[in-house]
Design a protein around this motif. Structure first.
Motif, PDB file in Angstrom:
ATOM      1  N   THR A 184       0.829  -1.211   0.000  1.00 59.57           N
ATOM      2  CA  THR A 184       0.000   0.000   0.000  1.00 59.57           C
ATOM      3  C   THR A 184       0.862   1.260   0.000  1.00 59.57           C
ATOM      4  O   THR A 184       0.589   2.215  -0.730  1.00 59.57           O
ATOM      5  N   ILE A 185       1.893   1.264   0.809  1.00 60.77           N
ATOM      6  CA  ILE A 185       2.756   2.447   0.903  1.00 60.77           C
ATOM      7  C   ILE A 185       3.407   2.745  -0.441  1.00 60.77           C
ATOM      8  O   ILE A 185       3.438   3.896  -0.894  1.00 60.77           O
ATOM      9  N   GLU A 186       3.922   1.721  -1.102  1.00 61.82           N
ATOM     10  CA  GLU A 186       4.566   1.951  -2.403  1.00 61.82           C
ATOM     11  C   GLU A 186       3.547   2.368  -3.461  1.00 61.82           C
ATOM     12  O   GLU A 186       3.837   3.201  -4.313  1.00 61.82           O
ATOM     13  N   ARG A 187       2.354   1.801  -3.401  1.00 61.29           N
ATOM     14  CA  ARG A 187       1.332   2.126  -4.399  1.00 61.29           C
ATOM     15  C   ARG A 187       0.893   3.588  -4.283  1.00 61.29           C
ATOM     16  O   ARG A 187       0.689   4.260  -5.301  1.00 61.29           O
ATOM     17  N   PHE A 188       0.767   4.090  -3.066  1.00 56.91           N
ATOM     18  CA  PHE A 188       0.166   5.412  -2.877  1.00 56.91           C
ATOM     19  C   PHE A 188       1.153   6.494  -2.437  1.00 56.91           C
ATOM     20  O   PHE A 188       0.727   7.616  -2.147  1.00 56.91           O
ATOM     21  N   ALA A 189       2.439   6.178  -2.389  1.00 57.30           N
ATOM     22  CA  ALA A 189       3.422   7.155  -1.885  1.00 57.30           C
ATOM     23  C   ALA A 189       3.383   8.466  -2.656  1.00 57.30           C
ATOM     24  O   ALA A 189       3.565   9.544  -2.074  1.00 57.30           O
ATOM     25  N   LYS A 190       3.124   8.397  -3.947  1.00 56.02           N
ATOM     26  CA  LYS A 190       3.123   9.604  -4.771  1.00 56.02           C
ATOM     27  C   LYS A 190       1.739   9.937  -5.320  1.00 56.02           C
ATOM     28  O   LYS A 190       1.613  10.782  -6.209  1.00 56.02           O
ATOM     29  N   ALA A 191       0.733   9.306  -4.774  1.00 57.26           N
ATOM     30  CA  ALA A 191      -0.628   9.528  -5.274  1.00 57.26           C
ATOM     31  C   ALA A 191      -1.225  10.803  -4.685  1.00 57.26           C
ATOM     32  O   ALA A 191      -0.886  11.216  -3.571  1.00 57.26           O
ATOM     33  N   ASP A 192      -2.105  11.423  -5.454  1.00 55.71           N
ATOM     34  CA  ASP A 192      -2.770  12.640  -4.967  1.00 55.71           C
ATOM     35  C   ASP A 192      -3.714  12.339  -3.810  1.00 55.71           C
ATOM     36  O   ASP A 192      -3.901  13.170  -2.917  1.00 55.71           O
ATOM     37  N   ASP A 193      -4.313  11.151  -3.829  1.00 56.49           N
ATOM     38  CA  ASP A 193      -5.278  10.799  -2.786  1.00 56.49           C
ATOM     39  C   ASP A 193      -4.670   9.834  -1.763  1.00 56.49           C
ATOM     40  O   ASP A 193      -5.362   8.979  -1.220  1.00 56.49           O
ATOM     41  N   LYS A 194      -3.391   9.975  -1.508  1.00 55.34           N
ATOM     42  CA  LYS A 194      -2.728   9.021  -0.607  1.00 55.34           C
ATOM     43  C   LYS A 194      -3.294   9.119   0.805  1.00 55.34           C
ATOM     44  O   LYS A 194      -3.629  10.207   1.287  1.00 55.34           O
ATOM     45  N   PRO A 195      -3.399   7.986   1.479  1.00 54.09           N
ATOM     46  CA  PRO A 195      -3.906   7.993   2.854  1.00 54.09           C
ATOM     47  C   PRO A 195      -2.861   8.565   3.814  1.00 54.09           C
ATOM     48  O   PRO A 195      -1.667   8.607   3.502  1.00 54.09           O
ATOM     49  N   ASP A 196      -3.300   8.997   4.959  1.00 56.54           N
ATOM     50  CA  ASP A 196      -2.407   9.543   5.979  1.00 56.54           C
ATOM     51  C   ASP A 196      -2.332   8.547   7.132  1.00 56.54           C
ATOM     52  O   ASP A 196      -3.309   8.340   7.848  1.00 56.54           O
ATOM     53  N   PHE A 197      -1.171   7.926   7.302  1.00 54.60           N
ATOM     54  CA  PHE A 197      -0.986   6.920   8.347  1.00 54.60           C
ATOM     55  C   PHE A 197      -0.349   7.509   9.613  1.00 54.60           C
ATOM     56  O   PHE A 197      -0.062   6.780  10.557  1.00 54.60           O
ATOM     57  N   ALA A 198      -0.124   8.797   9.638  1.00 52.81           N
ATOM     58  CA  ALA A 198       0.504   9.419  10.810  1.00 52.81           C
ATOM     59  C   ALA A 198      -0.496   9.509  11.959  1.00 52.81           C
ATOM     60  O   ALA A 198      -1.670   9.802  11.751  1.00 52.81           O
ATOM     61  N   GLU A 199      -0.023   9.236  13.156  1.00 48.85           N
ATOM     62  CA  GLU A 199      -0.858   9.430  14.332  1.00 48.85           C
ATOM     63  C   GLU A 199       0.021   9.599  15.566  1.00 48.85           C
ATOM     64  O   GLU A 199       1.120   9.042  15.644  1.00 48.85           O
ATOM     65  N   HIS A 200      -0.492  10.379  16.494  1.00 49.77           N
ATOM     66  CA  HIS A 200       0.208  10.612  17.760  1.00 49.77           C
ATOM     67  C   HIS A 200      -0.540   9.912  18.874  1.00 49.77           C
ATOM     68  O   HIS A 200      -1.771   9.966  18.940  1.00 49.77           O
ATOM     69  N   VAL A 201       0.225   9.256  19.736  1.00 46.81           N
ATOM     70  CA  VAL A 201      -0.373   8.554  20.874  1.00 46.81           C
ATOM     71  C   VAL A 201       0.409   8.926  22.132  1.00 46.81           C
ATOM     72  O   VAL A 201       1.634   8.851  22.159  1.00 46.81           O
ATOM     73  N   ASP A 202      -0.310   9.331  23.144  1.00 48.05           N
ATOM     74  CA  ASP A 202       0.327   9.615  24.431  1.00 48.05           C
ATOM     75  C   ASP A 202       0.666   8.314  25.148  1.00 48.05           C
ATOM     76  O   ASP A 202       0.104   7.260  24.863  1.00 48.05           O
ATOM     77  N   GLY A 203       1.554   8.426  26.084  1.00 44.43           N
ATOM     78  CA  GLY A 203       1.940   7.256  26.865  1.00 44.43           C
ATOM     79  C   GLY A 203       3.394   6.917  26.665  1.00 44.43           C
ATOM     80  O   GLY A 203       3.980   7.208  25.621  1.00 44.43           O
ATOM     81  N   ASP A 204       3.985   6.295  27.660  1.00 44.34           N
ATOM     82  CA  ASP A 204       5.407   5.978  27.577  1.00 44.34           C
ATOM     83  C   ASP A 204       5.642   4.874  26.552  1.00 44.34           C
ATOM     84  O   ASP A 204       4.749   4.083  26.242  1.00 44.34           O
ATOM     85  N   LEU A 205       6.865   4.828  26.051  1.00 37.20           N
ATOM     86  CA  LEU A 205       7.254   3.813  25.073  1.00 37.20           C
ATOM     87  C   LEU A 205       8.692   3.413  25.350  1.00 37.20           C
ATOM     88  O   LEU A 205       9.582   4.257  25.425  1.00 37.20           O
ATOM     89  N   GLU A 206       8.915   2.130  25.490  1.00 36.29           N
ATOM     90  CA  GLU A 206      10.264   1.583  25.647  1.00 36.29           C
ATOM     91  C   GLU A 206      10.791   1.248  24.248  1.00 36.29           C
ATOM     92  O   GLU A 206      10.639   0.137  23.755  1.00 36.29           O
ATOM     93  N   ASP A 207      11.374   2.258  23.624  1.00 36.12           N
ATOM     94  CA  ASP A 207      11.907   2.085  22.270  1.00 36.12           C
ATOM     95  C   ASP A 207      13.333   1.567  22.384  1.00 36.12           C
ATOM     96  O   ASP A 207      14.224   2.260  22.864  1.00 36.12           O
ATOM     97  N   ARG A 208      13.547   0.363  21.924  1.00 33.55           N
ATOM     98  CA  ARG A 208      14.850  -0.290  22.095  1.00 33.55           C
ATOM     99  C   ARG A 208      15.852   0.051  21.000  1.00 33.55           C
ATOM    100  O   ARG A 208      16.965  -0.471  21.000  1.00 33.55           O
ATOM    101  N   GLY A 209      15.465   0.907  20.076  1.00 32.87           N
ATOM    102  CA  GLY A 209      16.385   1.314  19.027  1.00 32.87           C
ATOM    103  C   GLY A 209      16.421   0.320  17.885  1.00 32.87           C
ATOM    104  O   GLY A 209      15.661  -0.651  17.850  1.00 32.87           O
ATOM    105  N   TYR A 210      17.330   0.562  16.979  1.00 29.49           N
ATOM    106  CA  TYR A 210      17.357  -0.240  15.756  1.00 29.49           C
ATOM    107  C   TYR A 210      18.042  -1.590  15.944  1.00 29.49           C
ATOM    108  O   TYR A 210      17.785  -2.537  15.212  1.00 29.49           O
ATOM    109  N   GLY A 211      18.958  -1.680  16.895  1.00 34.69           N
ATOM    110  CA  GLY A 211      19.646  -2.950  17.121  1.00 34.69           C
ATOM    111  C   GLY A 211      20.568  -3.333  15.991  1.00 34.69           C
ATOM    112  O   GLY A 211      20.723  -4.511  15.664  1.00 34.69           O
ATOM    113  N   LEU A 212      21.208  -2.353  15.372  1.00 35.27           N
ATOM    114  CA  LEU A 212      22.020  -2.612  14.182  1.00 35.27           C
ATOM    115  C   LEU A 212      23.512  -2.725  14.476  1.00 35.27           C
ATOM    116  O   LEU A 212      24.304  -2.907  13.559  1.00 35.27           O
ATOM    117  N   ARG A 213      23.908  -2.594  15.737  1.00 35.15           N
ATOM    118  CA  ARG A 213      25.336  -2.631  16.045  1.00 35.15           C
ATOM    119  C   ARG A 213      25.949  -3.942  15.576  1.00 35.15           C
ATOM    120  O   ARG A 213      25.465  -5.025  15.865  1.00 35.15           O
TER     121      ARG A 213
END
Length: 836
Positions: free
Chosen positions: A141-170
């Protein structure tokens, strides 16, 4: 240990619900679901799968954990349609859960099984009672609509803590490997498969047939899976025969046998304690136990003794089965992570599993056919395994989850047979793995070598790029290198090993005499790839073990078939000053050389081309016996140099630095003649590092010195973090390095960074005055003084340093300049120096 349900510890972890969701672009009712939506759909399925009240189960969830999407698995990744800033809580909100803890796991295909293992242990320790784990991808879906005029908006903000462990690429991402083309997964995994093929002494055709035979059964499973992204059954031959649709990707892979990332899929797993399952009234027949588990990590790519296998992955599989108390022959279902053939072959080889094992090696259809749902594929494998275990009570199911470049492996063994939670010994086993001996790496590879493994990348435009991991003949060190696009001979070697003209000396770049073994370093047998150690059983078209020639450059290591080809592709530039440069100015005045960085519009910042020109100019300076002192300055009055050209760096264009370092100076091992930095204005970042590399610094009163890299997320890696603490007081150096503090010319003078300060705009004049004073002295004495200072720099004991004998002192005493100096002194005249 097998128990009755009544004997179980109430904290025993169990899987009580699994779910999957998917949509294809051509499905009726396609809804353009976001990653959050797909994961939530799967989570709802998992809640319903418990057989209990979904609302009651959702309210009991105290922890949620999500796998990362491709669009947030790398620092430079982007989300064209936007994304949630708290993926786990976004999904939790969709299903009515209010967890106290939310986790976003590191990247890697091992992450679903690792999360199950981790949070099963957390539940067993009494630190959680209900954990919902999920992940998803919506790449189609993302590749199909990335450049479309009617592309959906998947952005959203959510309150609350998050334990983000990072990318783990070391340890998984290396600038050095990336500079040689190892930026994509197919190329990295192709190295393993080609090494395995050579170990098994199979021809290319035989190995292709083996890949086809391995994956053809996977396509049958995928064709029957309603969640599959490519539900098409294909024959073994069809999978490996190159066609327009099945183009070569990286030898030995065609498109059909590599992971398919264009998917819209989500999956979820719900874990609870036995006590919580009873409280929620989840029926016993829904309970599945994690009887065996292990999580291990392989050595980093260049540290692996054997590139044809991953023994750490095998060790993880064996240990998980050991914890479960069963053997692989007792397992009823198997799902092996199959992003490429190598990880499947690796486990199959270790356990003697045949491609046509009646149990099959996949439950989903595998990543090339079911779909490679990013980091979340194995969540689908777990879901299928749990469902199969319920249908065959008492049976065992094996899930092997692979991440990185066959780097991380997590294993789960599932069963409905009541089993106590048994801690694994992964920590102790990992310590053993980390102690395995590793080959020594040559970052700069020069000389004859043998091919250890390789691949050839194929572009859509037909362009081929060879990547080689080899061993230097002189000392056995391992290196990575790539081919040059103009060199057909080495590409033919890697592609067929029987090059056109090989026996007649007609290959690209060969010169008269090479066919008779007259070029430097050629040996008997070189022309046919014969060498000591090649023996019976090797195939005629096997590049591995063949002899190649390596040479290092600032932009990386390159390999050719012959040294003469290397010389023709990369002719040595004469070490004499050019009449004209594009990015610098040079001016010769007697024995003095003046070099000006001529990029005032960019504050004299340096990009690769400017660095190369400075490197060439200084090579010429140090090689010319008639040049005795050099001055380096910047054009205009704003900056000496603002360091690295960050705008160029961010452009995505190729980046490199000469072997002699930034400006051709910061990594130069021998600087036997004085270089004076005339600093006008800013010497920032790399500009300050250049000044630190010079022997002397003259600054005008407007000059500012700073290592500002920390301000843009970098470090002063061209010598700043090393030289500054050796130049100014350590505490001041620490402050400058850690905060980017700017030092004025006056402060630089007070702390020993600057030799002289001039009026504004007069730094170059001051440098000329200092150069004139040096030129009054013997150039031989100046040169040997610099040499002895360099020789004794690393000797900590003063007396040892003073008594250190340098052969240069003997050379000095018999030099013409020494004789001239003594004679001129006796005759009370000015010496006439000859620099010899």
């Amino acid at each position: 240990m097998t128990l009755s349900l009544d004997d179980l510890d109430p904290r025993t972890p169990i899987v009580v619900g699994v779910g999957q969701a998917s949509e294809r672009l051509d499905d009726p009712g396609y809804q353009r679901r976001s990653p959050v939506d797909l994961a939530a759909d799967a989570a709802r399925e998992a809640l319903a799968d418990t057989g209990a009240d979904p609302a009651k189960v959702s309210a009991a969830i105290d922890t949620v954990a999500g796998t990362r999407q491709f669009e947030n698995s790398m620092p430079m990744a982007r989300a064209p349609l936007g994304r949630s800033d708290n993926f786990p809580r976004s999904v939790a909100n969709r299903v009515g859960a209010r967890p106290r803890r939310a986790v976003l796991e590191v990247a890697g295909g091992q992450s679903p099984q690792h999360l199950v293992n981790e949070f099963a242990a957390t539940i067993a320790a009494g630190e959680a009672s209900a954990v919902l784990i999920f992940g998803s991808e919506a790449i189609s879906t993302i590749e199909r609509f990335a450049k479309a005029d009617d592309k959906p908006d998947f952005a959203e903000h959510v309150d609350g803590d998050l334990e983000d462990r990072g990318y783990g690429l070391r340890g998984l991402v290396s600038m050095h490997q990336a500079s040689h083309g190892l930026t994509d997964a197919p190329s990295q995994y192709a190295l393993f498969d080609n090494a395995r093929r050579a170990r098994l002494k199979l021809s290319r055709d035989e190995y292709a047939a083996a890949i086809g035979a391995l994956f053809a059964p996977f396509t049958r499973v995928a064709a029957a899976n309603p969640h599959s992204s490519a539900p098409v059954e294909r024959s073994a031959s069809e999978l490996v025969t190159p066609t327009e649709a099945n183009r070569p990707i990286a030898d030995p892979y065609t498109r059909y046998v590599v992971a398919r990332e264009k998917v819209n899929q989500g999956a979820a797993v719900l874990l609870t304690s036995v006590a919580e399952a009873r409280r929620l009234e989840i029926p016993y027949e829904r309970w599945v136990f994690v009887a065996g588990h292990a999580d291990l990590r392989e050595r980093n790519l260049m540290d692996r003794a054997d590139l044809s296998a991953s023994p750490a992955s095998v060790l993880a599989a064996r240990h998980a089965l050991e914890v479960a108390g069963v053997g692989m022959d007792e397992v009823a279902t198997i799902d092996l992570y199959s992003c490429f053939p190598a990880p499947v072959f690796n486990i199959a080889d270790a356990f003697g599993l045949a491609a046509d094992d009646p149990r099959g090696l996949t439950l989903t259809g595998g990543l090339p056919f079911f779909g490679g749902a990013g980091n979340n594929y194995s969540m689908h494998a777990i879901a299928e395994t749990v469902q199969r275990a319920r249908k065959a009570p008492g049976s065992y199911g094996f899930v092997g989850a692979n991440g990185g470049s066959m780097s991380k492996y997590s294993v789960g063994v599932y069963t409905t047979t009541p089993s106590t939670w048994t801690p694994d010994r992964s920590g102790a086993l990992q310590a053993e793995i980390d102690a395995w001996p590793a080959p020594v790496e040559a970052r700069q590879a020069d000389g004859w070598a043998t091919v250890e493994t390789y691949t050839v990348k194929h572009g859509r435009d037909g362009k081929r790029t060879g990547i080689v991991i080899g061993r230097l003949e002189d000392d056995g060190r391992r290196f990575v290198a790539r081919t040059d696009d103009r060199d057909a001979a080495i590409l033919d070697l890697l592609t067929t090993a029987e090059r056109t003209g090989e026996r007649t000396g007609e290959s690209t770049g060969e010169r008269t005499g090479e066919s008779t073994g007259e070029s430097t370093g050629e040996r008997t047998g070189e022309r046919t790839g014969e060498r000591t150690g090649e023996g019976a059983g090797e195939t005629a078209d096997e590049p591995i073990g063949k002899r190649v020639y390596a040479r290092s450059f600032g932009f990386g290591n390159r390999v050719t078939v012959y040294p003469s080809t290397m010389d023709e592709l990369f002719p040595a530039s004469p070490t004499v000053l050019r009449e004209r440069y594009e990015h610098i100015l040079v001016k010769r005045d007697g024995h003095l050389l003046e070099v000006t960085i001529n990029r005032p519009e960019a504050r004299n910042s340096l990009h690769p081309m400017a660095n190369d020109e400075l490197d060439h100019a200084f090579n010429a300076y140090f090689a010319d016996p008639d040049l005795w002192v050099a001055i380096l300055t910047g054009a205009g009055d704003k900056a000496f140099s603002a360091g690295n050209d960050l705008i160029y760096s961010a452009s995505g264009k190729p980046m490199w630095v000469p072997k002699n370092g930034f400006a051709g100076l910061t990594s130069r091992r021998s600087m036997p003649k004085p270089v004076i930095a005339a600093v006008n204005g800013f010497a920032m970042g790399g500009g300050c590092e250049i000044a630190l590399a010079c022997h002397l610094v003259v600054a005008d009163e407007t000059a500012k010195f700073a290592l500002s890299e920390v301000k843009v997320g970098l470090i002063a890696g061209a010598g700043g973090v090393v030289r500054l603490p050796r130049t100014v007081p350590v505490k001041l150096a620490n402050e400058m390095i850690l905060t980017g503090r700017r030092l004025t010319a006056a402060e630089g003078l007070a702390h020993g960074l600057v030799n002289r300060v001039t009026d504004a705009g007069k730094a170059l004049d001051g440098a000329h005055e200092l150069a004139a004073e040096i030129l009054e002295s013997s150039p031989t004495s100046v040169r040997i003084s610099l040499q002895v200072m360099e020789e004794t720099r690393g000797i900590p004991d003063v007396v040892d340093a003073v008594t250190h004998h340098s052969p240069a002192l003997d050379d000095l005493m018999i030099s013409e300049d020494a004789m001239e100096g003594l004679t001129a002194f006796a005759q009370k005249r000015k010496p006439r120096w000859r620099n010899r």
